[in-house]
Design a protein around this motif. Structure first.
Motif, PDB file in Angstrom:
ATOM      1  N   HIS A 166      -1.810  -9.153 -12.615  1.00 23.90           N
ATOM      2  CA  HIS A 166      -1.822  -7.799 -13.192  1.00 23.90           C
ATOM      3  C   HIS A 166      -2.569  -6.844 -12.265  1.00 23.90           C
ATOM      4  O   HIS A 166      -2.163  -5.694 -12.077  1.00 23.90           O
ATOM      5  N   TRP A 167      -3.659  -7.335 -11.655  1.00 25.28           N
ATOM      6  CA  TRP A 167      -4.371  -6.482 -10.700  1.00 25.28           C
ATOM      7  C   TRP A 167      -3.466  -6.138  -9.517  1.00 25.28           C
ATOM      8  O   TRP A 167      -3.419  -4.995  -9.059  1.00 25.28           O
ATOM      9  N   CYS A 168      -2.712  -7.141  -9.049  1.00 27.34           N
ATOM     10  CA  CYS A 168      -1.767  -6.886  -7.948  1.00 27.34           C
ATOM     11  C   CYS A 168      -0.717  -5.857  -8.364  1.00 27.34           C
ATOM     12  O   CYS A 168      -0.268  -5.032  -7.564  1.00 27.34           O
ATOM     13  N   ASP A 169      -0.319  -5.922  -9.632  1.00 24.95           N
ATOM     14  CA  ASP A 169       0.678  -4.976 -10.132  1.00 24.95           C
ATOM     15  C   ASP A 169       0.125  -3.554 -10.077  1.00 24.95           C
ATOM     16  O   ASP A 169       0.810  -2.620  -9.638  1.00 24.95           O
ATOM     17  N   VAL A 170      -1.141  -3.379 -10.501  1.00 22.14           N
ATOM     18  CA  VAL A 170      -1.748  -2.043 -10.439  1.00 22.14           C
ATOM     19  C   VAL A 170      -1.878  -1.599  -8.980  1.00 22.14           C
ATOM     20  O   VAL A 170      -1.589  -0.452  -8.640  1.00 22.14           O
ATOM     21  N   LEU A 171      -2.272  -2.537  -8.107  1.00 23.54           N
ATOM     22  CA  LEU A 171      -2.342  -2.216  -6.676  1.00 23.54           C
ATOM     23  C   LEU A 171      -0.981  -1.750  -6.158  1.00 23.54           C
ATOM     24  O   LEU A 171      -0.872  -0.780  -5.414  1.00 23.54           O
ATOM     25  N   TRP A 172       0.049  -2.445  -6.597  1.00 24.76           N
ATOM     26  CA  TRP A 172       1.427  -2.142  -6.185  1.00 24.76           C
ATOM     27  C   TRP A 172       1.849  -0.772  -6.683  1.00 24.76           C
ATOM     28  O   TRP A 172       2.625  -0.066  -6.044  1.00 24.76           O
ATOM     29  N   LEU A 173       1.325  -0.366  -7.838  1.00 29.92           N
ATOM     30  CA  LEU A 173       1.680   0.944  -8.385  1.00 29.92           C
ATOM     31  C   LEU A 173       0.940   2.063  -7.664  1.00 29.92           C
ATOM     32  O   LEU A 173       1.495   3.128  -7.423  1.00 29.92           O
ATOM     33  N   VAL A 174      -0.357   1.814  -7.346  1.00 26.34           N
ATOM     34  CA  VAL A 174      -1.195   2.918  -6.870  1.00 26.34           C
ATOM     35  C   VAL A 174      -1.120   3.085  -5.355  1.00 26.34           C
ATOM     36  O   VAL A 174      -1.029   4.203  -4.860  1.00 26.34           O
ATOM     37  N   GLN A 175      -1.149   1.958  -4.612  1.00 26.75           N
ATOM     38  CA  GLN A 175      -1.429   2.073  -3.189  1.00 26.75           C
ATOM     39  C   GLN A 175      -0.244   2.512  -2.319  1.00 26.75           C
ATOM     40  O   GLN A 175      -0.434   3.356  -1.453  1.00 26.75           O
ATOM     41  N   PRO A 176       0.962   1.971  -2.470  1.00 27.77           N
ATOM     42  CA  PRO A 176       2.014   2.362  -1.522  1.00 27.77           C
ATOM     43  C   PRO A 176       2.312   3.859  -1.635  1.00 27.77           C
ATOM     44  O   PRO A 176       2.556   4.361  -2.726  1.00 27.77           O
ATOM     45  N   GLY A 197       5.010 -14.321  -8.812  1.00 30.43           N
ATOM     46  CA  GLY A 197       3.712 -14.585  -9.432  1.00 30.43           C
ATOM     47  C   GLY A 197       3.547 -13.947 -10.783  1.00 30.43           C
ATOM     48  O   GLY A 197       2.833 -14.472 -11.637  1.00 30.43           O
ATOM     49  N   HIS A 198       4.174 -12.795 -11.001  1.00 27.60           N
ATOM     50  CA  HIS A 198       4.000 -12.096 -12.275  1.00 27.60           C
ATOM     51  C   HIS A 198       5.093 -12.471 -13.259  1.00 27.60           C
ATOM     52  O   HIS A 198       5.024 -12.134 -14.425  1.00 27.60           O
ATOM     53  N   PHE A 199       6.159 -13.137 -12.752  1.00 29.96           N
ATOM     54  CA  PHE A 199       7.199 -13.544 -13.704  1.00 29.96           C
ATOM     55  C   PHE A 199       7.536 -15.025 -13.621  1.00 29.96           C
ATOM     56  O   PHE A 199       7.228 -15.786 -14.535  1.00 29.96           O
ATOM     57  N   PRO A 210       3.763  -4.595   4.331  1.00 29.60           N
ATOM     58  CA  PRO A 210       3.030  -5.484   3.409  1.00 29.60           C
ATOM     59  C   PRO A 210       3.520  -5.332   1.970  1.00 29.60           C
ATOM     60  O   PRO A 210       3.373  -6.251   1.169  1.00 29.60           O
ATOM     61  N   TRP A 211       4.085  -4.174   1.654  1.00 33.32           N
ATOM     62  CA  TRP A 211       4.484  -3.959   0.249  1.00 33.32           C
ATOM     63  C   TRP A 211       5.671  -4.818  -0.131  1.00 33.32           C
ATOM     64  O   TRP A 211       5.831  -5.153  -1.301  1.00 33.32           O
ATOM     65  N   LEU A 212       6.533  -5.161   0.835  1.00 31.15           N
ATOM     66  CA  LEU A 212       7.628  -6.086   0.516  1.00 31.15           C
ATOM     67  C   LEU A 212       7.048  -7.429   0.081  1.00 31.15           C
ATOM     68  O   LEU A 212       7.484  -8.023  -0.906  1.00 31.15           O
ATOM     69  N   ASN A 213       6.020  -7.883   0.826  1.00 30.27           N
ATOM     70  CA  ASN A 213       5.402  -9.156   0.445  1.00 30.27           C
ATOM     71  C   ASN A 213       4.791  -9.061  -0.942  1.00 30.27           C
ATOM     72  O   ASN A 213       4.927  -9.974  -1.761  1.00 30.27           O
ATOM     73  N   LEU A 214       4.106  -7.929  -1.220  1.00 28.66           N
ATOM     74  CA  LEU A 214       3.484  -7.795  -2.539  1.00 28.66           C
ATOM     75  C   LEU A 214       4.548  -7.742  -3.637  1.00 28.66           C
ATOM     76  O   LEU A 214       4.369  -8.310  -4.719  1.00 28.66           O
ATOM     77  N   SER A 215       5.681  -7.067  -3.356  1.00 31.89           N
ATOM     78  CA  SER A 215       6.760  -7.021  -4.350  1.00 31.89           C
ATOM     79  C   SER A 215       7.244  -8.426  -4.667  1.00 31.89           C
ATOM     80  O   SER A 215       7.478  -8.768  -5.834  1.00 31.89           O
ATOM     81  N   LEU A 216       7.371  -9.262  -3.618  1.00 29.44           N
ATOM     82  CA  LEU A 216       7.840 -10.633  -3.853  1.00 29.44           C
ATOM     83  C   LEU A 216       6.769 -11.448  -4.581  1.00 29.44           C
ATOM     84  O   LEU A 216       7.094 -12.277  -5.442  1.00 29.44           O
TER      85      LEU A 216
END
Lengths: 420, 431
Positions: free
Chosen positions: A348-358, A316-318, A305-311
């Motif tokens: 931005h929330w997704c970005d924090v999720l991406w930093l903390v969760q994986p 979405g963030h850029f 799932p983290w690959l999808n979140l990275s994309l």
């Protein structure tokens, strides 16, 4: 020349909106945290603490972005921003309650909870014990910095600095509402420069301590800037949403003009680009050098799932906000900017999720630990919980004073401000 | 600068009118009226940008952002295409392109030939470069700049436009222009005054002095290309002109060349008689050569070194670096080099199995001497491995020889039972 707006008939106080909303925020906060605690019986402590860290770092980044905005406006003697600066000052006054909320991380660490050993692997005593079979020379080498007593000291220092500084600027700014003393502006300006230095250090090391040390083998010297870039994007989006909300509630209708929306939109746009620049710089250097101890961070974020979140973050963030906000038209339209701001806050929330969760279950492995819908729900509940309490604290300060620094010497400049 | 002639002094041509105003507010009001009156070729002039003048004059939003956007996208695609073409296109696939125009297909650090992360910096830079150049030059072109001459410069009054006055100028070529009507119209706008813009006939040719200096400068500029042209075809036996000297021609010693500096013409100086290099005072035959009284020493030079676990650890480390490739990590002669050499055959001299009786019987001085001097195809390691490390290797070889013939009696009694349960290790897995 366009006429300067007359704000004598503007409603400059939030009035009876604050207590009601504050009470609601507090209920949401307590209920969210209780629900998250109940859910943790099913998902386990580690999931709870990761979710809590996600929510906590999201709202802390909003407060940090707000405080950054305040000191930068003073340091640059900015005139345009006077009518929106009080909103940022209010958001920066949540540090006190955020410090209380930080205890949920700090205390379990001090008492050696198992979940904390999983969250922050460097807290496991056997990793730094040379006679243990789990001895880890790298973590042992970092133990001079990464140890629980020093961690607690640093956390206390960060929040002490932030509470002290945000109160300093808030108190002088609100005192000026009564006295109109221009000396207060000069005093805040003079103190804003050392404040920026203190902010840069505390913000950077906070990101190292709470985010980078989740993967203690990995390091990136620009990591603090990454969290900073995200926090500014998040705050400016929250600022735009707050401006829209206040005006739709009939407050500060003439004080805040399209020009201010345009400028806040420019900040969002600029920091969306800055975030992408920092994120890509960090990624490309690691991708290019291809050193195992550095690539581990991205490898686990390129699986499942983290690959999808990275994309999602990449586009979405850029790309989407970049193309959406590049023109002046969406930045000047209040509804269009609101849509952009809400989008950016979610990203931005997704970005924090991406930093903390994986994370990896075993720090020598490169396969991410599973992340289910319940873990996502846990993070959302914690975000609502921490956010409720934080916004309640912000609303208490919002209700105590005017919504605009009404006797700031640069108020007239801010009202007359126009973009070319 | 001498004052300009006034229209009364000379006969000039009326090119238009200017009207002067005192405040930006008056300028905006006047501009609105000029626009409503239907004029097309006119302009406002002010010392600083005035808010609201665009809408008052009816100036539409500039198309410059679209030009910049187009240039940025072009730069982006140029960067992408350049890198794809230069580095990723299989040159055989486009064989019809001349060789000197084909790409290179450099493999860098095992990355793919075409990989976006590596390409983004160049794409980014070219996007910025194209956008910035388009913004600057597009702005100049859209503003008709550089515009060195305008007849309004003839007006004395107009000079205050860079200080504290605001002007509107109407061009005489405007279809609505009418000498008296336009003057009356401008006067009715309530400014400080109206003035005709007069253009004086200018001489057909530049002044004589300018023409002479220009001719001279042109001739001087032709000299260097003339020299280059001559040098292109001329033949000479002199060395070429060395403009940037750097340190190419300087006095220095050259290897294998005589030098005049010393009487013996040698550039490298031999050491003075009796010189001893640091750490090479080899006055201890036992320690330095392993030989005592013309025979190989039977014992370690214990007066210089201590045989302990630390020395053995060091010996193992050095042995695994220098000896194990041929002799194998257990000193049985089955190192990877030997395996490969045996496969290839062709007179390969196998390294010794140090567990053979003849090597077990050799005194330590002999082993040390062999390491130092080499034997058969084994090169000497005396100048590669320091003396103490060579003794450490000898000690470790002795330890290997001892362990190779160990028996159960060598194991501590309490460990013997557990040892029996273990399956024997294969040689390759052994440390």
């Amino acid at each position: 020349l366009a006429a300067t707006p007359d704000i004598s008939s503007d409603r400059l106080h939030i009035g009876d909106l604050a207590p009601g909303l504050g009470g609601l925020a507090r209920i949401v906060g307590v209920a969210g945290l209780l629900a998250a605690l109940l859910l943790s019986f099913k998902t386990g402590q580690e999931s709870f603490f990761r979710g809590y860290l996600t929510g906590f770092l999201f709202w802390l980044s909003i407060a940090l972005g707000a405080f950054f905005f305040v000191i930068v406006q003073h340091a640059t003697k900015a005139g345009w921003s006077v009518t929106v600066r009080r909103i940022a000052e209010n958001f920066s006054m949540g540090f006190g309650w955020l410090a209380v909320l930080a205890l949920v991380i700090v205390l379990p660490m001090v008492f050696g909870f198992d979940a904390m050993h999983l969250l922050f692997p460097w807290t496991q005593p056997e990793l730094v014990d040379e006679t243990s079979s789990h001895y880890d020379a790298i973590i042992h080498g970092k133990s001079g910095y990464l140890n629980v007593p020093f961690f607690v000291i640093r956390m206390v220092a960060y929040f002490a600095v932030w509470i002290w500084l945000s109160n300093f600027f808030y108190n002088r700014s609100t005192r000026q509402d009564q006295s109109g003393d221009p000396k207060l502006t000069l005093e805040m300006q003079a103190r804003s420069y050392p404040a920026i230095v203190l902010y840069a250090f505390t913000q950077t090391f906070l990101a190292f301590d709470l985010l980078m040390s989740l993967a203690p083998h990995w390091y990136s010297t620009m990591f603090g800037v990454y969290y900073f870039a995200g926090s500014t994007v998040g705050f400016f989006a929250v600022l735009a949403i707050t401006m829209y909300w206040l005006q739709s509630a009939g407050r500060v209708e003439r004080s805040i003009t399209n020009e201010h929306y345009h400028d806040v939109g420019k900040w969002i746009f600029a920091f969306v680009v800055f975030w992408a620049y920092i994120a890509f710089s960090q990624y490309m250097l690691i991708w290019y050098a291809n050193l195992p101890e550095e690539t581990s961070y991205y490898i686990i974020r390129q699986q499942g799932p983290w690959l999808n979140l990275s994309l999602v973050l990449l586009f979405g963030h850029f790309f989407i906000p970049f193309l959406g906000l590049i023109s002046r038209i969406p930045k000047r339209g209040r509804q269009t900017l609101l849509i952009g701001a809400v989008w950016v806050v979610v990203m931005h929330w997704c970005d924090v999720l991406w930093l903390v969760q994986p994370h990896v279950a075993d720090h020598t492995s490169l396969v991410p630990a599973p992340f289910g819908l319940l873990d996502l729900l846990q993070a959302l509940l914690c975000t609502a919980g921490v956010g409720g309490i934080y916004l309640w604290a912000v609303l208490r300060h919002t209700g105590a004073h005017a919504l605009v620094a009404q006797r700031d010497p640069r108020l007239a400049e801010s009202l007359a401000f126009e973009n070319f | 600068m001498e004052p300009h002639a006034t229209p009364q002094d000379e006969t000039g041509v009326l090119r238009g009118y200017i009207a002067e105003f005192e405040t930006p507010g008056q300028l905006i009001d006047a501009a609105r009226e000029v626009r409503e009156a239907g004029y097309a070729r006119w302009d406002s002039h002010s010392p600083f940008p005035v808010h609201g003048i665009d809408s008052a004059m009816g100036i539409r939003m500039t198309i410059l952002p679209w030009i910049v956007m187009a240039a940025g996208v072009t730069g982006c695609l140029t960067g992408l295409g350049l890198q794809w073409y230069a580095n990723a296109v299989d040159s055989e696939a486009i064989g019809f392109i001349p060789t000197f125009l084909q790409g290179y297909n450099y493999l860098v650090s095992g990355k793919p030939y075409f990989s976006l992360p590596a390409n983004i910096p160049v794409i980014f830079e070219l996007t910025i470069l194209f956008s910035a150049l388009a913004a600057v030059f597009g702005m100049l072109v859209l503003n008709n700049l550089p515009w060195l001459y305008n007849p309004v410069f003839n007006s004395e009054r107009f000079r205050r436009v860079t200080e504290d006055r605001f002007f509107i100028s109407i061009d005489g070529r405007d279809p609505k222009f009418d000498a008296s009507g336009t003057e009356t119209f401008l006067a009715s706008l309530g400014g400080l005054g109206v003035e005709g813009v007069i253009e004086f006939p200018s001489p057909a040719q530049p002044p004589l002095i300018l023409r002479r200096v220009g001719l001279l400068a042109t001739l001087v500029l032709l000299i260097p290309p003339a020299f280059i042209y001559k040098a292109w075809f001329a033949k000479t036996d002199k060395p070429r002109i060395h403009i940037v000297q750097d340190m190419d021609n300087q006095e220095k010693f050259r290897a294998q060349h005589a030098t005049a500096l010393f009487a013996d013409h040698r550039a490298m100086r031999p050491p003075i008689d009796g010189t001893v290099a640091r750490g090479e005072m080899n006055d201890d035959p036992h320690y330095n050569t392993g030989i005592v009284d013309n025979a190989f020493a039977p014992a370690m030079p214990l007066h210089k070194i201590t045989v302990d676990a630390k020395l053995l650890q060091r010996g193992r480390e050095r042995f695994n670096i220098y000896c194990a490739p041929c002799h194998g990590r257990t000193a049985d002669g089955q190192g990877t080099v030997n395996i490969r050499g045996t496969q290839r055959g062709g007179g390969w001299v196998a390294p010794a199995n140090l567990h053979d009786d003849q090597y077990r019987a050799r005194p330590v001085g002999h082993i040390f001497n062999t390491i130092s001097e080499g034997i058969r195809t084994m090169p000497p390691y005396g100048d590669i491995i320091p003396t103490e490390d060579r003794w450490a290797i000898v000690a470790y070889v002795r330890a290997l020889q001892r362990s190779h013939y160990s028996t159960i009696d060598d194991v501590r009694p309490e460990l013997r039972n557990s040892l029996r349960e273990l399956t024997p290790l294969q040689p390759a897995e052994q440390e």
